[in-house]
Design a protein around this motif. Structure first.
Motif, PDB file in Angstrom:
ATOM      1  N   PHE A  49      -8.682   1.895   2.935  1.00 32.79           N
ATOM      2  CA  PHE A  49      -7.431   2.642   2.898  1.00 32.79           C
ATOM      3  C   PHE A  49      -7.034   3.099   4.302  1.00 32.79           C
ATOM      4  O   PHE A  49      -7.040   4.275   4.632  1.00 32.79           O
ATOM      5  CB  PHE A  49      -7.566   3.832   1.944  1.00 32.79           C
ATOM      6  CG  PHE A  49      -7.849   3.404   0.528  1.00 32.79           C
ATOM      7  CD1 PHE A  49      -6.859   2.798  -0.232  1.00 32.79           C
ATOM      8  CD2 PHE A  49      -9.106   3.569  -0.030  1.00 32.79           C
ATOM      9  CE1 PHE A  49      -7.122   2.386  -1.527  1.00 32.79           C
ATOM     10  CE2 PHE A  49      -9.376   3.155  -1.323  1.00 32.79           C
ATOM     11  CZ  PHE A  49      -8.374   2.560  -2.075  1.00 32.79           C
ATOM     12  N   MET A  54       0.838  -1.200   0.000  1.00 29.44           N
ATOM     13  CA  MET A  54       0.000   0.000   0.000  1.00 29.44           C
ATOM     14  C   MET A  54       0.874   1.251   0.000  1.00 29.44           C
ATOM     15  O   MET A  54       1.762   1.408   0.836  1.00 29.44           O
ATOM     16  CB  MET A  54      -0.893   0.005   1.249  1.00 29.44           C
ATOM     17  CG  MET A  54      -1.794   1.223   1.347  1.00 29.44           C
ATOM     18  SD  MET A  54      -2.821   1.166   2.846  1.00 29.44           S
ATOM     19  CE  MET A  54      -3.883  -0.214   2.463  1.00 29.44           C
ATOM     20  N   GLN A  71      -2.140   6.434  -0.773  1.00 28.17           N
ATOM     21  CA  GLN A  71      -3.433   5.768  -0.757  1.00 28.17           C
ATOM     22  C   GLN A  71      -4.063   5.782   0.632  1.00 28.17           C
ATOM     23  O   GLN A  71      -5.251   5.560   0.766  1.00 28.17           O
ATOM     24  CB  GLN A  71      -3.287   4.309  -1.209  1.00 28.17           C
ATOM     25  CG  GLN A  71      -2.964   4.142  -2.687  1.00 28.17           C
ATOM     26  CD  GLN A  71      -2.842   2.675  -3.041  1.00 28.17           C
ATOM     27  OE1 GLN A  71      -1.953   1.979  -2.549  1.00 28.17           O
ATOM     28  NE2 GLN A  71      -3.730   2.194  -3.876  1.00 28.17           N
TER      29      GLN A  71
END
Length: 344
Positions: A35, A1, A5
């Protein structure tokens, strides 16, 4: 990730919470919003909390883990804040958990209202006219706002009231506060909770209160807020050192005498000269009497009588509620009466 984000960072300070920690972590992992990063800060635990954390960081790349020697919950939260990548931050205690939609809805409300704060939970939102402080369980915070005030962090070595002092200062610097009364934070009550243990130590708490007042004096002086935010400060003093400490804690007579003088002197020197008459009426009846009482015994005599009359009125209202024919109306009125009773 990727960091760009991440919209929400959740910080969990951890100290000997092996019995409940997995529930807290799972409540974040099961959120409807994807997220999210989770920051675990182990504040010198001596139980199996670290083993639980290592198990999760091996499975999830959006969970980060930090260890430090035991320095207190403020230091743990501040460490987490220094590692945040998200646009918003929420603090979850390691023995609590949150509803599945909690973060998604808090984010939606924050973005819709362009808020610096979202106050969460019915118990805190009903005071929306004058929110003077928020505990971490009721605080969803925009990181850009927090970064614009780098000198305001959780005060190290302070507990209780560390979250109150932190949020009170930030709330004084913004009007962009949105409300999320439906937010469900599941607060676990048990005998090993830090604040319960600390609140039993009246000597330790009493010794910290002058430090609280010094922090407030420095903040209000630096930001020239005494005149513009006198009511904001008065309500904080009413709630924290007066209601939560003087009224609710089992202080002995000499301790009450000390705290009475401390609060009254602070109010006379730093608040009352700037408080308008119409603002004074926003304070509770007991606190207004407290500010005019000759000494703590004078106030205590008044308060015993005040509570007796208040309880008598409360019981009469509950009897009246039984006469209301529609159950929905009975529930709503009973809820309102109980809420008013537990106010000062």
């Amino acid at each position: 990730m990727q960091s760009d984000q991440i919209l929400i960072s959740v910080i969990i300070p951890i100290y000997n919470q092996e019995l409940y920690l997995e529930d807290a972590i799972q409540s974040v992992l099961s959120q409807d919003h994807g997220f999210v990063e989770l920051i675990l800060v182990n504040d010198g635990s001596t139980d199996k909390s670290s083993e639980i954390c290592y198990k999760y960081i091996e499975q999830y790349d959006h969970i980060r883990y930090y260890e430090q020697t035991n320095r207190g919950v403020s230091a743990a939260r501040n460490k987490g804040l220094s590692e945040v990548n998200g646009s918003y931050v929420f603090f979850l205690d390691g023995d609590d958990r949150i509803d599945r939609k909690f973060l998604k809805e808090a984010l939606r409300i924050a973005e819709k209202n362009k808020s610096d704060f979202v106050a969460i939970g019915e118990d805190y939102c009903f005071r929306s006219k004058h929110i003077m402080a928020l505990p971490t369980c009721a605080l969803f915070l925009k990181m850009d706002f927090l970064r614009s005030h780098p000198d305001i962090r959780f005060p190290n070595g302070i507990q209780p009231c560390e979250d109150g002092l932190f949020s009170h200062q930030l709330l004084a610097l913004t009007n962009q506060v949105a409300l999320y009364p439906e937010g469900m934070y599941y607060y676990r009550q048990h005998d090993d909770q830090n604040h319960i243990i600390i609140n039993k130590n009246t000597t330790k708490v009493l010794a910290q209160i002058p430090e609280w007042l010094e922090i407030l004096k420095g903040f209000y002086l630096k930001n020239s807020l005494y005149k513009s935010h006198a009511l904001h400060l008065a309500l904080f003093i009413e709630h924290e050192p007066f209601e939560l400490r003087y009224i609710r804690m089992p202080f002995e007579d000499p301790q009450k005498s000390f705290l009475f003088s401390l609060i009254k002197t602070f109010m006379q020197q730093h608040v009352m000269p700037f408080l308008c008459d119409n603002e004074l009426t926003e304070l509770s009846i007991p606190f207004r009497f407290f500010l005019t009482a000759d000494d703590h015994k004078h106030f205590d005599e008044f308060y015993v009588n005040y509570q007796y009359k208040k309880t008598k009125k409360f019981k009469m209202q509950l009897l009246f509620i039984k006469l209301i024919p529609i159950s929905k109306w009975r529930r709503e009125f009973r809820k309102k009466v109980r809420k008013n009773y537990y106010k000062l």
